[in-house]
Structure formats: C-alpha cells, structure tokens
Motif scaffolding. Sequence first.
Motif, short mmCIF file in Angstrom:
data_model
loop_
_atom_site.label_atom_id
_atom_site.label_comp_id
_atom_site.label_asym_id
_atom_site.label_seq_id
_atom_site.Cartn_x
_atom_site.Cartn_y
_atom_site.Cartn_z
N LEU A 1 9.20 -4.29 11.57
CA LEU A 1 8.35 -4.52 10.28
C LEU A 1 7.05 -4.39 10.87
O LEU A 1 6.48 -5.41 11.11
CB LEU A 1 8.79 -4.89 9.20
CG LEU A 1 9.93 -5.22 8.77
CD1 LEU A 1 10.61 -6.31 8.17
CD2 LEU A 1 10.94 -3.84 9.38
N ILE A 2 5.84 -3.64 10.14
CA ILE A 2 4.45 -2.93 10.07
C ILE A 2 4.38 -3.38 8.53
O ILE A 2 4.94 -1.82 8.00
CB ILE A 2 4.42 -2.34 11.51
CG1 ILE A 2 4.99 -2.90 12.63
CG2 ILE A 2 2.29 -2.51 10.34
CD1 ILE A 2 3.86 -1.37 13.31
N TRP A 3 3.55 -4.02 8.78
CA TRP A 3 2.61 -3.01 6.95
C TRP A 3 0.76 -4.59 7.34
O TRP A 3 0.64 -4.96 7.76
CB TRP A 3 2.73 -3.94 6.13
CG TRP A 3 3.53 -5.28 5.05
CD1 TRP A 3 4.28 -6.10 5.57
CD2 TRP A 3 2.72 -6.06 4.27
NE1 TRP A 3 3.78 -7.52 6.27
CE2 TRP A 3 3.60 -7.42 4.75
CE3 TRP A 3 2.53 -5.23 3.81
CZ2 TRP A 3 3.37 -8.61 3.44
CZ3 TRP A 3 2.37 -6.47 2.21
CH2 TRP A 3 2.77 -7.99 2.54
N GLU A 4 0.57 -3.75 6.32
CA GLU A 4 -1.49 -4.00 6.59
C GLU A 4 -1.94 -4.85 5.09
O GLU A 4 -1.27 -4.66 4.27
CB GLU A 4 -2.21 -2.79 6.91
CG GLU A 4 -1.91 -2.14 5.93
CD GLU A 4 -2.88 -0.76 5.79
OE1 GLU A 4 -3.71 -0.55 7.05
OE2 GLU A 4 -2.45 1.19 5.46
N THR A 5 -3.00 -5.28 5.61
CA THR A 5 -3.68 -5.55 4.03
C THR A 5 -4.79 -5.07 2.97
O THR A 5 -4.94 -5.29 1.70
CB THR A 5 -5.18 -7.25 4.61
OG1 THR A 5 -5.78 -6.02 5.09
CG2 THR A 5 -4.57 -7.80 5.28
N ALA A 6 -4.23 -3.64 3.76
CA ALA A 6 -5.92 -2.38 3.10
C ALA A 6 -4.34 -2.41 1.34
O ALA A 6 -3.50 -2.45 1.23
CB ALA A 6 -5.50 -1.18 3.45
N ARG A 7 -5.70 -1.37 0.72
CA ARG A 7 -4.62 -1.86 -1.19
C ARG A 7 -5.31 -0.24 -1.24
O ARG A 7 -6.46 -0.39 -1.24
CB ARG A 7 -5.35 -2.77 -1.96
CG ARG A 7 -4.09 -3.80 -1.19
CD ARG A 7 -2.73 -4.25 -1.23
NE ARG A 7 -2.33 -5.20 -1.30
CZ ARG A 7 -2.22 -6.28 0.63
NH1 ARG A 7 -2.30 -5.09 1.29
NH2 ARG A 7 -1.49 -7.33 0.35
N PRO A 8 -4.46 0.42 -1.33
CA PRO A 8 -3.65 0.77 -1.03
C PRO A 8 -2.95 0.31 0.41
O PRO A 8 -3.67 1.10 1.19
CB PRO A 8 -2.79 2.39 -1.38
CG PRO A 8 -4.00 2.83 -1.61
CD PRO A 8 -4.69 2.13 -1.47
N LEU B 1 5.17 -7.82 11.49
CA LEU B 1 2.89 -7.73 12.17
C LEU B 1 2.42 -7.53 10.98
O LEU B 1 3.02 -6.42 10.31
CB LEU B 1 2.90 -7.09 12.75
CG LEU B 1 1.82 -6.71 13.21
CD1 LEU B 1 0.96 -8.52 13.36
CD2 LEU B 1 1.12 -5.81 14.14
N TYR B 2 1.81 -8.55 10.35
CA TYR B 2 1.51 -8.00 8.90
C TYR B 2 -0.10 -7.96 9.13
O TYR B 2 -0.83 -9.34 9.58
CB TYR B 2 1.33 -9.15 7.24
CG TYR B 2 0.53 -8.53 6.86
CD1 TYR B 2 -0.03 -7.89 6.28
CD2 TYR B 2 0.60 -10.51 6.00
CE1 TYR B 2 -0.25 -7.81 5.23
CE2 TYR B 2 0.14 -9.79 4.59
CZ TYR B 2 -0.35 -8.55 4.02
OH TYR B 2 -1.31 -8.69 2.87
N TYR B 3 -0.92 -6.75 9.60
CA TYR B 3 -2.15 -6.65 10.40
C TYR B 3 -3.50 -6.71 9.55
O TYR B 3 -2.97 -6.07 8.14
CB TYR B 3 -2.75 -5.94 11.85
CG TYR B 3 -1.65 -4.98 10.56
CD1 TYR B 3 -3.25 -3.45 10.45
CD2 TYR B 3 -1.04 -3.40 11.41
CE1 TYR B 3 -3.34 -2.45 10.07
CE2 TYR B 3 -1.20 -2.62 11.14
CZ TYR B 3 -2.23 -1.70 10.38
OH TYR B 3 -1.72 -0.44 9.92
N VAL B 4 -4.63 -7.15 9.14
CA VAL B 4 -5.79 -7.33 9.11
C VAL B 4 -6.31 -5.12 8.90
O VAL B 4 -6.78 -5.19 10.17
CB VAL B 4 -7.23 -8.26 9.22
CG1 VAL B 4 -8.21 -8.08 9.46
CG2 VAL B 4 -6.92 -9.55 9.77
#
Length: 409
Positions: A273-280, A127-130
């Motif tokens: 697996l999980i990650w996001e659009t934020a940077r960092p 899941l690649y979330y906003v």
Amino acid sequence: MNIQSGTYYWPDTFSDKPTYPALDEDITCDVLIVGGGSSGAQCAYYLADQGLDVVVIESGEIGLGSTSTNTCLLQSSGEKLFTDLVHVFGDDYVTRHLQLCQEAIDEIETACSQMAFDAEFKRRETLYYVSKDTDLLPLQRECEWLQGRGTPARWVTEDWISQHYSFTKQGGIFSKNDGEMNPFIFTHGLLHYAFSKGVRVFEHTKMTGEHYQKEEPVITTNRGHQIRAKQVIYAAGYHDMDIKKEKKARFVSTYTVTTDPVDHFSGWYDRTLIWETARPYVFIRTTKDNRIIIGGLDEETEHPEERDGKLVHKRKRLMEELNKLFPNINTNPAYYSAAFYGGMVDGLPVIGEYKEYPNSFFLLGYGDNGTVYSMLLAKILRDWIVDEKKDDYQLYQMNRPLKKKKLYK
C-alpha cells in the motif's frame, strides 16, 4: 444525500451475491440496524451470536452505497498523525486508539476467515512517504512514536526507497500488518454469516421516519410498515447525515480510478500500500486480479454537480500521478468514480447519541480508515448493547474527554 457517481469496480467482482426480500409486514426486534453497507454488516456480524433478535434494513441493494466506492486500504494510521492527536487527546488516549485500530484489522481478518465467500483479504505492508521537505521531521517523529508503542514500523531512507521502487522520495514510514480486501464481498459475507445465525435482512426497505413510544423506537418504512425495536443502530454511512446532522462531520469530494489488469508491477516492492504526506494526498493499492486502484486529489466541495463536473479531469490527473510513480507500468482506467468523503474535525470517529433519538446509536466511522473505524465501533457497540460496559466507549462519544481529563484510572 447524493454520495457518489461514476462506474464501480467492486460490484462487478461478485455476480452471484445473495439477495434478500423487502419487508412486507410490521415486526418487532431487539436491535434494528439501519443500513446494509459495510458498517451495518459489521454491526450485524458482532450481534449475530448474542442471543438477540436483530434486523437489518437497506433502502436499496446490499453494498451498493458508499461501500461500492470504498478503496479498502486497511491501515492503523490515519490522515491525522498520531503525534498531532496526542496534543488534543493525550498520549494514553491516542495509544489506546492505535491499539483498537490494530485490533480491528485483526478482527476483519478473523471475520473474513469465517464467512462463506472470499473477501480477498490480504496482509500488506505500507509505504507512507514524505512529499515535501517540511513533512520530513514530523513524519520521522511519527515513526518514533509508533515504534515506542510496539508498532512494527521502521524509517526507510531515500536510498532504500529508490532501491525498492521506481521513484525516489526523501524517506518514509514502512509499516507491517496492514491489509487490503474487497469491501463489497466482505459486506455480503458478513451479512450472509449473520443471516445464517438468525439475523433478518431486508433489502429495498427504506426508513421514512421514526417516532417513540415510551422511548422505544418505532421505525416506519417506504411500504407503510413499522419496526418496533428496543434499540436502533444507524449505520447507513454518509446517509446517516440525512437522519441527523453531526456538527463534527465535514465532507469533501474524492476521486478514484481502477485500471485494467496489468502484466507486471515493475518498480513496486511487494505490491505495498502506498500513500503520502501531501494534502490532498494520493493513495494506491492493487487488487487480486492485478488491477491498480489509485485515489485521492480531494476537493473542498459538498455540491454533487461541482464534484461530478471534475471527474474526467481527476481521472486524467490520477493516471498522471500513477505514471509518475510507475513509468514502466502501462495501463488504462477501466472504472472511475467521484464520491463524498467524510471525516471528523478532530480526527477520530464518533458514536453519536442524541436526546431526540432515545435508545439509538449513530455509528459514524467517518475518515480515511472508515472500514477499520467501523469495525472497532461495531464491536464497542456490541459490548455496550449486551451490557458489557467498557471505557473504550468513552473514546468515541460526541463529547469525548480531551487531554485535560484523564480517561483511564
């Protein structure tokens, strides 16, 4: 380079690891691999069946460099969106890069099935979330681009996420065929496989210099011995920068926490697996023994003292992020570390060739998908060394062809 500090989970998972002697004589070989971490092991794996005399040297113990801090989320997508890479390199170029990343995960799975140890490889969905409003449309366009190239990805809505997880996000890309594994066991498994095929492996054998005789590399070691090789692959991870600086490489500091084992994964659909659009960004996965690994919160610093001084604070922040997403999962940090994390400014890994290092290759699989990048680069280098020249090599050269130059005919 002082690349890491803290406590490390992966080495504690494999107490009966193989050991190898230090080099105690002058030797010759066809290919010398400098580095006994995952990228060096991947090169050894691919070259083991090619009828070449291959040697691997490691300055310390196998897998105890950046491999021990590798969180090993195996994904085809990277930190830079493919749709952004298209603007720089062109659609055909980036599509081929995507295909190679997908193939590399398949190759990793195959390699795990061939080794004597259980590297804990498991296919996972991602899941690649906003993270914020402005990321919604770019991520939707990314999903459409991936679907247009046959990637098993779909857009999931806010309702779908709230039904499957204990948190709510505006939407995201839900993709299949990614994976996870134990990078420490993977590295030992690859080298054990290569060793069984005749590859010579030496620990506690540090390269201290190099010179060339008729453009043939001669490597000197900390014990005063020499290795004469027809070709050298520098696959020492971030320590490659101690040998030759690559101007495309940029480094930040990153942080990781591995928790105690947990009793349940309430609100975590299928342990994706999980990650996001934020940077960092923050990324999360689970382990075979039911721990959670959460990492990220990168800092723009290349100074080890500054990096390490933030470790306790980052541990606290990462646990707070975990609790926000999964308030019903109660656990504590068992291991936590700080490490340098490298990437290339244009978003793709590099095979470095430099005039002052003839007959030598630098495998710079830097980036958030380092294990995947190193697998595909190691295979490309194998083909190049055994004289099976392929166009894919051009994708990862230092002076790569950009959008204005057509790569494939």
